[in-house]
Design a protein around this motif. Structure first.
Motif, PDB file in Angstrom:
ATOM      1  N   ALA A 190      42.393  29.647  -3.832  1.00 13.73           N
ATOM      2  CA  ALA A 190      43.722  30.260  -3.770  1.00 13.73           C
ATOM      3  C   ALA A 190      44.736  29.316  -3.127  1.00 13.73           C
ATOM      4  O   ALA A 190      45.885  29.209  -3.588  1.00 13.73           O
ATOM      5  CB  ALA A 190      43.657  31.573  -2.996  1.00 13.73           C
ATOM      6  N   ARG A 191      44.324  28.616  -2.068  1.00 16.62           N
ATOM      7  CA  ARG A 191      45.235  27.658  -1.429  1.00 16.62           C
ATOM      8  C   ARG A 191      45.570  26.517  -2.373  1.00 16.62           C
ATOM      9  O   ARG A 191      46.708  26.052  -2.432  1.00 16.62           O
ATOM     10  CB  ARG A 191      44.625  27.114  -0.139  1.00 16.62           C
ATOM     11  CG  ARG A 191      44.527  28.131   0.996  1.00 16.62           C
ATOM     12  CD  ARG A 191      44.267  27.438   2.328  1.00 16.62           C
ATOM     13  NE  ARG A 191      43.120  26.554   2.293  1.00 16.62           N
ATOM     14  CZ  ARG A 191      41.866  26.932   2.526  1.00 16.62           C
ATOM     15  NH1 ARG A 191      41.602  28.210   2.782  1.00 16.62           N
ATOM     16  NH2 ARG A 191      40.872  26.057   2.492  1.00 16.62           N
ATOM     17  N   MET A 192      44.562  26.032  -3.102  1.00 16.89           N
ATOM     18  CA  MET A 192      44.817  24.974  -4.078  1.00 16.89           C
ATOM     19  C   MET A 192      45.827  25.432  -5.110  1.00 16.89           C
ATOM     20  O   MET A 192      46.772  24.705  -5.448  1.00 16.89           O
ATOM     21  CB  MET A 192      43.505  24.570  -4.762  1.00 16.89           C
ATOM     22  CG  MET A 192      43.659  23.524  -5.872  1.00 16.89           C
ATOM     23  SD  MET A 192      44.156  24.197  -7.489  1.00 16.89           S
ATOM     24  CE  MET A 192      42.684  25.093  -7.955  1.00 16.89           C
ATOM     25  N   ILE A 210      51.601  21.760 -18.838  1.00 18.41           N
ATOM     26  CA  ILE A 210      51.314  22.622 -17.686  1.00 18.41           C
ATOM     27  C   ILE A 210      50.687  23.943 -18.120  1.00 18.41           C
ATOM     28  O   ILE A 210      49.801  24.487 -17.446  1.00 18.41           O
ATOM     29  CB  ILE A 210      52.592  22.870 -16.858  1.00 18.41           C
ATOM     30  CG1 ILE A 210      53.064  21.564 -16.212  1.00 18.41           C
ATOM     31  CG2 ILE A 210      52.373  23.939 -15.797  1.00 18.41           C
ATOM     32  CD1 ILE A 210      52.038  20.901 -15.309  1.00 18.41           C
ATOM     33  N   ARG A 211      51.103  24.466 -19.273  1.00 23.25           N
ATOM     34  CA  ARG A 211      50.530  25.740 -19.760  1.00 23.25           C
ATOM     35  C   ARG A 211      49.034  25.630 -20.013  1.00 23.25           C
ATOM     36  O   ARG A 211      48.318  26.637 -19.956  1.00 23.25           O
ATOM     37  CB  ARG A 211      51.262  26.203 -21.020  1.00 23.25           C
ATOM     38  CG  ARG A 211      52.562  26.943 -20.729  1.00 23.25           C
ATOM     39  CD  ARG A 211      53.061  27.683 -21.960  1.00 23.25           C
ATOM     40  NE  ARG A 211      53.460  26.781 -23.023  1.00 23.25           N
ATOM     41  CZ  ARG A 211      54.677  26.254 -23.157  1.00 23.25           C
ATOM     42  NH1 ARG A 211      55.627  26.547 -22.266  1.00 23.25           N
ATOM     43  NH2 ARG A 211      54.962  25.453 -24.161  1.00 23.25           N
ATOM     44  N   LEU A 212      48.553  24.432 -20.291  1.00 22.28           N
ATOM     45  CA  LEU A 212      47.125  24.249 -20.511  1.00 22.28           C
ATOM     46  C   LEU A 212      46.314  24.554 -19.253  1.00 22.28           C
ATOM     47  O   LEU A 212      45.109  24.821 -19.331  1.00 22.28           O
ATOM     48  CB  LEU A 212      46.838  22.815 -20.969  1.00 22.28           C
ATOM     49  CG  LEU A 212      47.449  22.397 -22.306  1.00 22.28           C
ATOM     50  CD1 LEU A 212      47.201  20.921 -22.560  1.00 22.28           C
ATOM     51  CD2 LEU A 212      46.871  23.229 -23.449  1.00 22.28           C
ATOM     52  N   PHE A 213      46.981  24.535 -18.105  1.00 21.82           N
ATOM     53  CA  PHE A 213      46.311  24.785 -16.830  1.00 21.82           C
ATOM     54  C   PHE A 213      46.462  26.224 -16.353  1.00 21.82           C
ATOM     55  O   PHE A 213      46.047  26.559 -15.237  1.00 21.82           O
ATOM     56  CB  PHE A 213      46.852  23.819 -15.766  1.00 21.82           C
ATOM     57  CG  PHE A 213      46.450  22.388 -15.996  1.00 21.82           C
ATOM     58  CD1 PHE A 213      45.329  21.867 -15.367  1.00 21.82           C
ATOM     59  CD2 PHE A 213      47.176  21.573 -16.852  1.00 21.82           C
ATOM     60  CE1 PHE A 213      44.942  20.555 -15.582  1.00 21.82           C
ATOM     61  CE2 PHE A 213      46.800  20.256 -17.072  1.00 21.82           C
ATOM     62  CZ  PHE A 213      45.680  19.739 -16.441  1.00 21.82           C
ATOM     63  N   ASP A 214      47.019  27.081 -17.190  1.00 23.87           N
ATOM     64  CA  ASP A 214      47.283  28.456 -16.761  1.00 23.87           C
ATOM     65  C   ASP A 214      46.022  29.202 -16.337  1.00 23.87           C
ATOM     66  O   ASP A 214      46.033  29.967 -15.368  1.00 23.87           O
ATOM     67  CB  ASP A 214      48.003  29.244 -17.866  1.00 23.87           C
ATOM     68  CG  ASP A 214      49.502  28.962 -17.910  1.00 23.87           C
ATOM     69  OD1 ASP A 214      49.999  28.229 -17.023  1.00 23.87           O
ATOM     70  OD2 ASP A 214      50.168  29.479 -18.828  1.00 23.87           O
ATOM     71  N   GLN A 218      47.075  30.030 -12.800  1.00 27.30           N
ATOM     72  CA  GLN A 218      47.807  31.300 -12.804  1.00 27.30           C
ATOM     73  C   GLN A 218      46.896  32.522 -12.803  1.00 27.30           C
ATOM     74  O   GLN A 218      47.384  33.645 -12.751  1.00 27.30           O
ATOM     75  CB  GLN A 218      48.734  31.362 -14.032  1.00 27.30           C
ATOM     76  CG  GLN A 218      49.693  30.198 -14.152  1.00 27.30           C
ATOM     77  CD  GLN A 218      50.622  30.054 -12.964  1.00 27.30           C
ATOM     78  OE1 GLN A 218      50.977  31.037 -12.305  1.00 27.30           O
ATOM     79  NE2 GLN A 218      51.034  28.829 -12.665  1.00 27.30           N
ATOM     80  N   ALA A 219      45.609  32.290 -12.888  1.00 29.65           N
ATOM     81  CA  ALA A 219      44.661  33.409 -12.958  1.00 29.65           C
ATOM     82  C   ALA A 219      43.481  33.106 -12.038  1.00 29.65           C
ATOM     83  O   ALA A 219      43.555  32.213 -11.196  1.00 29.65           O
ATOM     84  CB  ALA A 219      44.205  33.619 -14.401  1.00 29.65           C
ATOM     85  N   ASP A 220      42.418  33.827 -12.203  1.00 30.69           N
ATOM     86  CA  ASP A 220      41.192  33.605 -11.443  1.00 30.69           C
ATOM     87  C   ASP A 220      40.070  33.390 -12.445  1.00 30.69           C
ATOM     88  O   ASP A 220      39.648  34.321 -13.139  1.00 30.69           O
ATOM     89  CB  ASP A 220      40.902  34.810 -10.545  1.00 30.69           C
ATOM     90  CG  ASP A 220      39.679  34.599  -9.659  1.00 30.69           C
ATOM     91  OD1 ASP A 220      38.885  33.680  -9.933  1.00 30.69           O
ATOM     92  OD2 ASP A 220      39.508  35.362  -8.692  1.00 30.69           O
ATOM     93  N   LEU A 221      39.604  32.157 -12.532  1.00 30.82           N
ATOM     94  CA  LEU A 221      38.578  31.818 -13.509  1.00 30.82           C
ATOM     95  C   LEU A 221      37.307  32.645 -13.349  1.00 30.82           C
ATOM     96  O   LEU A 221      36.570  32.852 -14.319  1.00 30.82           O
ATOM     97  CB  LEU A 221      38.216  30.333 -13.387  1.00 30.82           C
ATOM     98  CG  LEU A 221      39.114  29.316 -14.076  1.00 30.82           C
ATOM     99  CD1 LEU A 221      38.692  27.910 -13.686  1.00 30.82           C
ATOM    100  CD2 LEU A 221      39.066  29.478 -15.581  1.00 30.82           C
ATOM    101  N   SER A 222      37.057  33.129 -12.148  1.00 26.89           N
ATOM    102  CA  SER A 222      35.813  33.866 -11.918  1.00 26.89           C
ATOM    103  C   SER A 222      35.759  35.169 -12.708  1.00 26.89           C
ATOM    104  O   SER A 222      34.680  35.746 -12.884  1.00 26.89           O
ATOM    105  CB  SER A 222      35.637  34.163 -10.429  1.00 26.89           C
ATOM    106  OG  SER A 222      36.610  35.073  -9.964  1.00 26.89           O
TER     107      SER A 222
END
Length: 312
Positions: A190-192, A210-214, A218-222
């Protein structure tokens, strides 16, 4: 810091070595016969505990940083690995990515390492992500995010100069730095996200890139299920799959085995996951039989001690 460096370096190499014998195998095949320990021979016909180019180039980076920051010296050590097997598990090269081969050939032929990495969209393999971890220790006390980004960009660009590869390395390094501060994985993640998103907001980066990193930022991969996770040699797939394995497991062993058993680019997914998992769980949490059966284990630990002595 000695234990943190040892955990990161040994953790990365163990993940790598677990993945080497089954590289390119499908997820379905590995689900039927999952990796649970080191295997001998397999795809590359190497003995158990053998790490690949991933860890070799990570160790070349660390060895160079022991003497200070010098992009040309790092590139020259990569060339020494390529030509002589320097920091190879058995002092030879048995695997090298296409983009890395092309970039190092350019360096050999006289191109500056600041200009040697591929800049095209198709050059976004995971060959810089797999080796970037030592830079987190070098940068952990650097307060300027811009300086951190510029340093990561310069070192990624030896072999991979496209923005996508650079940003993937930057995200990974920033997460590693957060884990150095506090090994709580969800909190560090979360800090990252906050720090990287703030940095992006201050810069005029391509919105398309940048959208490729959403999914990461912008979310939680878990929250993603395994079928949504890809484990190819594409840098975005490797970054996402490695972070997902870290976020969805509760031990070093579970994280690296989950990474390798995703299939495909198993050694690199294992390396990238293993480095972060080592930081998160610590050296003592790594199974001792994996540590002591790892190729060049003593040399890696001595390197970790030299490196920590420089940056402690």
């Amino acid at each position: 810091m000695i234990d943190q460096v040892k955990a990161a370096f040994i953790g990365a190499a163990i993940g790598d070595a677990l993945g080497v014998p089954v590289e390119f195998m499908s997820r379905a095949a590995l689900s039927r016969n999952p990796v649970t320990d080191y295997r001998g021979y397999g795809v590359w016909h190497q003995p158990p505990g053998t790490f690949s180019d991933d860890s070799s180039l990570l160790f070349c980076t660390a060895e160079s940083l022991c003497t200070g920051y010098d992009v040309a010296d790092i590139a020259n050590r990569f060339v020494r690995w390529y030509q002589q097997g320097y920091w190879g598990a058995h002092d030879e090269v048995f695997d090298i990515g296409g983009a890395t081969r092309t970039a190092l050939t350019r360096v050999i032929n006289g191109t500056s390492p600041t200009l040697s990495g591929g800049l095209l969209e198709q050059d976004n393999g995971n060959g810089s992500l797999m080796r970037i971890l030592p830079v987190a220790f070098y940068l952990c006390n650097e307060p300027s995010m811009q300086t951190r980004f510029d340093t990561v960009r310069a070192l990624s660009a030896i072999t991979h100069g496209h923005f996508r590869s650079v940003m993937a390395c930057f995200v990974y390094v920033e997460l590693a730095i957060q884990l150095l501060t506090d090994p709580d994985i969800p909190a560090a993640y979360a800090r990252m996200q906050t720090r990287v998103n703030d940095f992006i907001a201050e810069n005029a980066f391509s919105p398309t890139e940048i959208r490729l990193f959403d999914r990461i930022l912008q979310a939680d991969l878990s929250h993603l299920d395994e079928p949504a996770i890809r484990s190819s040699g594409y840098v975005m797939d490797t970054l996402e799959s490695s972070l997902w394995c870290l976020l969805t497991t509760r031990s070093f062993e579970e994280a690296v085995l989950k990474a390798v058993n995703l299939g495909d680019d198993t050694d690199t997914t294992g390396t990238v996951t293993g480095g972060l998992a080592g930081l998160a769980y610590g050296y003592e949490a790594i199974p001792t039989h994996w540590v002591y059966s790892l190729a060049k284990q003593e040399a890696i630990e001595k390197l970790a001690e030299r490196f920590a002595g420089r940056y402690a």
